[in-house]
Design a protein around this motif. Structure first.
Motif, PDB file in Angstrom:
ATOM      1  N   ILE A   1       0.835  -1.202   0.000  1.00 13.66           N
ATOM      2  CA  ILE A   1       0.000   0.000   0.000  1.00 13.66           C
ATOM      3  C   ILE A   1       0.873   1.257   0.000  1.00 13.66           C
ATOM      4  CG2 ILE A   1      -1.646   1.333   1.369  1.00 13.66           C
ATOM      5  CD1 ILE A   1      -2.887  -1.379   2.201  1.00 13.66           C
ATOM      6  N   GLY A   2       1.978   1.240   0.743  1.00 14.36           N
ATOM      7  CA  GLY A   2       2.904   2.384   0.768  1.00 14.36           C
ATOM      8  C   GLY A   2       3.538   2.620  -0.593  1.00 14.36           C
ATOM      9  N   ALA A   3       3.953   1.548  -1.274  1.00 13.14           N
ATOM     10  CA  ALA A   3       4.557   1.684  -2.602  1.00 13.14           C
ATOM     11  C   ALA A   3       3.547   2.239  -3.599  1.00 13.14           C
ATOM     12  CB  ALA A   3       5.083   0.333  -3.071  1.00 13.14           C
ATOM     13  N   MET A   4       2.317   1.771  -3.548  1.00 12.44           N
ATOM     14  CA  MET A   4       1.283   2.282  -4.451  1.00 12.44           C
ATOM     15  C   MET A   4       1.025   3.762  -4.195  1.00 12.44           C
ATOM     16  SD  MET A   4      -1.344  -0.973  -4.534  1.00 12.44           S
ATOM     17  CE  MET A   4      -2.686   0.039  -5.074  1.00 12.44           C
ATOM     18  N   PHE A   5       1.015   4.155  -2.934  1.00  9.15           N
ATOM     19  CA  PHE A   5       0.813   5.561  -2.584  1.00  9.15           C
ATOM     20  C   PHE A   5       1.932   6.424  -3.159  1.00  9.15           C
ATOM     21  CE2 PHE A   5       1.829   9.026   0.380  1.00  9.15           C
ATOM     22  CZ  PHE A   5       0.683   9.784   0.228  1.00  9.15           C
ATOM     23  N   LEU A   6       3.190   5.966  -3.018  1.00 11.63           N
ATOM     24  CA  LEU A   6       4.318   6.748  -3.526  1.00 11.63           C
ATOM     25  C   LEU A   6       4.295   6.853  -5.051  1.00 11.63           C
ATOM     26  CD1 LEU A   6       7.204   5.519  -1.203  1.00 11.63           C
ATOM     27  CD2 LEU A   6       6.035   7.727  -1.160  1.00 11.63           C
ATOM     28  N   MET A   7       3.905   5.780  -5.742  1.00 14.25           N
ATOM     29  CA  MET A   7       3.847   5.818  -7.207  1.00 14.25           C
ATOM     30  C   MET A   7       2.763   6.773  -7.701  1.00 14.25           C
ATOM     31  SD  MET A   7       4.642   2.044  -8.655  1.00 14.25           S
ATOM     32  CE  MET A   7       3.935   0.990  -7.414  1.00 14.25           C
ATOM     33  N   THR A   8       1.605   6.759  -7.084  1.00 21.75           N
ATOM     34  CA  THR A   8       0.535   7.658  -7.519  1.00 21.75           C
ATOM     35  C   THR A   8       0.881   9.105  -7.206  1.00 21.75           C
ATOM     36  OG1 THR A   8      -0.685   7.303  -5.463  1.00 21.75           O
ATOM     37  CG2 THR A   8      -1.265   5.913  -7.345  1.00 21.75           C
ATOM     38  N   ARG A   9       1.563   9.311  -6.116  1.00 24.20           N
ATOM     39  CA  ARG A   9       1.978  10.671  -5.742  1.00 24.20           C
ATOM     40  C   ARG A   9       2.975  11.207  -6.761  1.00 24.20           C
ATOM     41  NH1 ARG A   9       5.575  12.221  -0.656  1.00 24.20           N
ATOM     42  NH2 ARG A   9       5.511  14.455  -0.912  1.00 24.20           N
ATOM     43  N   SER A  10       3.915  10.372  -7.188  1.00 23.24           N
ATOM     44  CA  SER A  10       4.900  10.775  -8.188  1.00 23.24           C
ATOM     45  C   SER A  10       4.221  11.098  -9.513  1.00 23.24           C
ATOM     46  CB  SER A  10       5.930   9.655  -8.379  1.00 23.24           C
ATOM     47  OG  SER A  10       6.794   9.961  -9.428  1.00 23.24           O
ATOM     48  N   ALA A  11       3.263  10.289  -9.925  1.00 24.56           N
ATOM     49  CA  ALA A  11       2.552  10.528 -11.180  1.00 24.56           C
ATOM     50  C   ALA A  11       1.758  11.833 -11.113  1.00 24.56           C
ATOM     51  CB  ALA A  11       1.626   9.362 -11.492  1.00 24.56           C
ATOM     52  N   LYS A  12       1.154  12.104  -9.959  1.00 22.18           N
ATOM     53  CA  LYS A  12       0.396  13.351  -9.822  1.00 22.18           C
ATOM     54  C   LYS A  12       1.330  14.558  -9.900  1.00 22.18           C
ATOM     55  CE  LYS A  12      -3.541  11.602  -7.219  1.00 22.18           C
ATOM     56  NZ  LYS A  12      -4.281  11.632  -5.955  1.00 22.18           N
ATOM     57  N   ASN A  13       2.535  14.449  -9.331  1.00 22.56           N
ATOM     58  CA  ASN A  13       3.494  15.554  -9.395  1.00 22.56           C
ATOM     59  C   ASN A  13       3.915  15.819 -10.842  1.00 22.56           C
ATOM     60  OD1 ASN A  13       3.544  16.188  -6.699  1.00 22.56           O
ATOM     61  ND2 ASN A  13       5.266  14.835  -6.227  1.00 22.56           N
ATOM     62  N   LYS A  14       4.132  14.745 -11.617  1.00 15.99           N
ATOM     63  CA  LYS A  14       4.505  14.923 -13.019  1.00 15.99           C
ATOM     64  C   LYS A  14       3.380  15.566 -13.814  1.00 15.99           C
ATOM     65  CE  LYS A  14       7.912  11.245 -13.337  1.00 15.99           C
ATOM     66  NZ  LYS A  14       8.267   9.954 -13.951  1.00 15.99           N
ATOM     67  N   GLN A  15       2.143  15.165 -13.548  1.00 14.47           N
ATOM     68  CA  GLN A  15       1.004  15.765 -14.241  1.00 14.47           C
ATOM     69  C   GLN A  15       0.871  17.241 -13.883  1.00 14.47           C
ATOM     70  OE1 GLN A  15      -2.355  13.392 -13.102  1.00 14.47           O
ATOM     71  NE2 GLN A  15      -2.017  11.850 -14.707  1.00 14.47           N
ATOM     72  N   ARG A  16       1.084  17.574 -12.630  1.00 19.86           N
ATOM     73  CA  ARG A  16       0.995  18.964 -12.185  1.00 19.86           C
ATOM     74  C   ARG A  16       2.079  19.815 -12.856  1.00 19.86           C
ATOM     75  NH1 ARG A  16       3.808  21.195  -8.459  1.00 19.86           N
ATOM     76  NH2 ARG A  16       4.331  19.239  -7.422  1.00 19.86           N
ATOM     77  N   GLN A  17       3.305  19.279 -12.951  1.00 25.04           N
ATOM     78  CA  GLN A  17       4.390  20.019 -13.601  1.00 25.04           C
ATOM     79  C   GLN A  17       4.104  20.219 -15.088  1.00 25.04           C
ATOM     80  OE1 GLN A  17       7.841  17.692 -12.672  1.00 25.04           O
ATOM     81  NE2 GLN A  17       8.137  18.641 -10.661  1.00 25.04           N
ATOM     82  N   ALA A  18       3.550  19.189 -15.746  1.00 22.57           N
ATOM     83  CA  ALA A  18       3.207  19.317 -17.167  1.00 22.57           C
ATOM     84  C   ALA A  18       2.133  20.371 -17.365  1.00 22.57           C
ATOM     85  CB  ALA A  18       2.753  17.967 -17.718  1.00 22.57           C
ATOM     86  N   MET A  19       1.172  20.415 -16.452  1.00 27.88           N
ATOM     87  CA  MET A  19       0.098  21.409 -16.540  1.00 27.88           C
ATOM     88  C   MET A  19       0.669  22.822 -16.368  1.00 27.88           C
ATOM     89  SD  MET A  19      -3.147  21.107 -16.939  1.00 27.88           S
ATOM     90  CE  MET A  19      -4.668  20.939 -16.091  1.00 27.88           C
TER      91      MET A  19
END
Length: 160
Positions: free
Chosen positions: A13-31
């Protein structure tokens, strides 16, 4: 329940949380990058095409692909917003003006017309030439074995 049996689930569950958080950060930077676009800015699409932004709408962007050739793209298709210098270097082949090189020492601050100091050559060539003259200037005309070995050690050979 034992904590040892729950540990793998907690790690998963911790690994999944970290992966989704990283993906959200990349999407935010692209935006944020896409929001920085302005007309006249050079961009690269996700397909690798370089173009200039002409007009920005809510979900689309009008790009000038070549002089007089316009195309409409989705904002999500913009892969990178480029700096002017980088865009000109890639598309037009223009290298940015080089800044003057600052030397590490004060040599450029001294008078260039001053006479240069005579440099001393510490190489083997001068020593070999001196030994060669000693061997040739032997009065008897015969070269001793020791002198010949010294000359050979300094780089001389019998072949001429």
């Amino acid at each position: 329940m034992n904590i040892v049996t729950l540990l793998p689930f907690i790690v998963l569950i911790g690994a999944m949380f970290l992966m989704t958080r990283s993906a959200k950060n990349k999407q935010r930077q692209a935006m944020q990058m896409r929001d920085q676009m302005q007309p006249g800015t050079g961009v690269r699409t996700i397909g690798g095409m370089y173009a200039t932004v002409k007009e920005i709408n809510e979900d689309t962007v009008l790009l000038e692909v070549a002089p007089g050739v316009h195309a409409i793209y989705a904002k999500n298709a913009i892969g990178a917003v480029l700096e002017d210098a980088e865009y000109n270097r890639i598309v037009h082949g223009l290298e940015p003006e080089e800044t003057p090189v600052v030397p590490d020492d004060a040599s450029s601050l001294t008078d260039a017309d001053a006479p240069a100091e005579k440099k001393i050559d510490l190489g083997k060539d001068t020593a070999a030439a001196a030994d060669d003259e000693d061997v040739k200037s032997d009065k008897s005309g015969d070269v001793t074995d020791a002198q010949a070995k010294d000359a050979k050690r300094d780089g001389d050979t019998d072949a001429k």
